[in-house]
Design a protein around this motif. Sequence first.
Motif, PDB file in Angstrom:
ATOM      1  N   ASP A 120     -25.515 -45.521  -4.204  1.00 22.11           N
ATOM      2  CA  ASP A 120     -25.745 -43.819  -3.863  1.00 22.11           C
ATOM      3  C   ASP A 120     -24.929 -44.566  -2.584  1.00 22.11           C
ATOM      4  OD1 ASP A 120     -26.456 -42.622  -5.915  1.00 22.11           O
ATOM      5  OD2 ASP A 120     -28.550 -43.099  -5.191  1.00 22.11           O
ATOM      6  N   LYS A 121     -25.109 -45.463  -2.156  1.00 20.66           N
ATOM      7  CA  LYS A 121     -24.512 -45.787   0.045  1.00 20.66           C
ATOM      8  C   LYS A 121     -22.895 -45.665  -0.583  1.00 20.66           C
ATOM      9  CE  LYS A 121     -24.602 -47.324   3.921  1.00 20.66           C
ATOM     10  NZ  LYS A 121     -24.232 -46.058   4.988  1.00 20.66           N
ATOM     11  N   GLU A 124     -21.009 -42.395  -1.470  1.00 17.24           N
ATOM     12  CA  GLU A 124     -20.355 -41.743   0.002  1.00 17.24           C
ATOM     13  C   GLU A 124     -19.713 -42.054   0.631  1.00 17.24           C
ATOM     14  OE1 GLU A 124     -24.825 -41.360   1.727  1.00 17.24           O
ATOM     15  OE2 GLU A 124     -25.670 -40.478   0.077  1.00 17.24           O
ATOM     16  N   ASP A 125     -19.556 -43.433   0.874  1.00 14.52           N
ATOM     17  CA  ASP A 125     -18.995 -44.310   1.618  1.00 14.52           C
ATOM     18  C   ASP A 125     -17.719 -43.656   1.112  1.00 14.52           C
ATOM     19  OD1 ASP A 125     -20.761 -44.790   3.145  1.00 14.52           O
ATOM     20  OD2 ASP A 125     -21.091 -47.526   2.418  1.00 14.52           O
ATOM     21  N   LEU A 127     -16.304 -41.680  -0.673  1.00  7.49           N
ATOM     22  CA  LEU A 127     -16.287 -39.749  -0.902  1.00  7.49           C
ATOM     23  C   LEU A 127     -15.530 -39.550   0.955  1.00  7.49           C
ATOM     24  CD1 LEU A 127     -18.601 -38.295  -3.495  1.00  7.49           C
ATOM     25  CD2 LEU A 127     -16.604 -38.909  -3.696  1.00  7.49           C
ATOM     26  N   SER A 128     -16.822 -39.973   1.425  1.00  4.95           N
ATOM     27  CA  SER A 128     -16.028 -39.996   3.177  1.00  4.95           C
ATOM     28  C   SER A 128     -14.394 -40.008   3.312  1.00  4.95           C
ATOM     29  CB  SER A 128     -17.276 -40.170   3.733  1.00  4.95           C
ATOM     30  OG  SER A 128     -17.121 -41.715   4.048  1.00  4.95           O
ATOM     31  N   THR A 129     -14.889 -41.539   2.736  1.00  2.00           N
ATOM     32  CA  THR A 129     -13.005 -41.617   2.911  1.00  2.00           C
ATOM     33  C   THR A 129     -11.984 -40.897   2.554  1.00  2.00           C
ATOM     34  OG1 THR A 129     -13.274 -43.100   2.084  1.00  2.00           O
ATOM     35  CG2 THR A 129     -13.891 -44.453   3.678  1.00  2.00           C
ATOM     36  N   HIS A 130     -11.847 -40.386   1.163  1.00  2.00           N
ATOM     37  CA  HIS A 130     -10.886 -39.283   0.758  1.00  2.00           C
ATOM     38  C   HIS A 130     -11.054 -38.602   1.507  1.00  2.00           C
ATOM     39  CE1 HIS A 130     -10.830 -43.339  -1.688  1.00  2.00           C
ATOM     40  NE2 HIS A 130     -10.053 -42.681  -2.281  1.00  2.00           N
ATOM     41  N   SER A 131      -9.837 -37.502   1.946  1.00  7.24           N
ATOM     42  CA  SER A 131      -9.308 -36.863   2.069  1.00  7.24           C
ATOM     43  C   SER A 131      -9.306 -35.568   1.137  1.00  7.24           C
ATOM     44  CB  SER A 131      -8.344 -36.671   3.011  1.00  7.24           C
ATOM     45  OG  SER A 131      -7.161 -36.696   1.957  1.00  7.24           O
ATOM     46  N   LEU A 133     -11.508 -34.281  -1.376  1.00  8.75           N
ATOM     47  CA  LEU A 133     -13.191 -34.401  -2.276  1.00  8.75           C
ATOM     48  C   LEU A 133     -12.887 -33.232  -2.557  1.00  8.75           C
ATOM     49  CD1 LEU A 133     -15.832 -35.517  -1.391  1.00  8.75           C
ATOM     50  CD2 LEU A 133     -16.545 -34.233   0.373  1.00  8.75           C
ATOM     51  N   GLU A 134     -12.057 -32.210  -2.200  1.00 10.38           N
ATOM     52  CA  GLU A 134     -12.389 -31.070  -3.388  1.00 10.38           C
ATOM     53  C   GLU A 134     -12.565 -31.484  -4.639  1.00 10.38           C
ATOM     54  OE1 GLU A 134     -10.507 -28.328  -0.894  1.00 10.38           O
ATOM     55  OE2 GLU A 134     -11.613 -27.903   0.522  1.00 10.38           O
ATOM     56  N   TYR A 136     -12.335 -34.414  -6.487  1.00 11.08           N
ATOM     57  CA  TYR A 136     -13.918 -35.022  -7.562  1.00 11.08           C
ATOM     58  C   TYR A 136     -14.751 -33.736  -7.181  1.00 11.08           C
ATOM     59  CZ  TYR A 136     -11.262 -39.553  -5.608  1.00 11.08           C
ATOM     60  OH  TYR A 136     -10.750 -40.277  -5.623  1.00 11.08           O
TER      61      TYR A 136
END
Length: 139
Positions: A120-121, A124-125, A127-131, A133-134, A136
């Motif tokens: 899961d980590k 999360e990493d 998804l948080s680094t890509h702009s 996100l919406e 996905y």
Amino acid sequence: MIMNEFKLENQPKIKSGFKAPDNFFDDFSARVIQRLPEHEPKVISLFSRKKTWMYAVAAILIIAISIPIYTTIVTQQNALDKTTIENYLTSQDAISDDELANLLDDDDIQKMKLNFNIEDKAIEDLLSTHSNLEEYIIN
């Protein structure tokens, strides 16, 4: 019953009715030689018969070797590779997902299962680094 003795010398002789002409056997050999053909008969060599057998054996060997080669060529031409089948299925609009699922058996389904061992980590990493996100989340 007692058999009577039969003696050939005592019986009257019957003439046969056939008589050879006079001097028939004197010139018999000369007449036979005249009737023989003048040319020598054709001599057939034993080696020509062997050639015929050799040709027959060679023809059988050629056929025996060519049959497996022919069958491998025909099966290679008829075999469809996976990419051809996938391209055909993706281009067909009339085939639904349900119809494809009905064609699959349990072995095919087991082969299609993928085992993702992603923590899961890590998700999360990523998804948080890509702009985007919406994107996905929507898909």
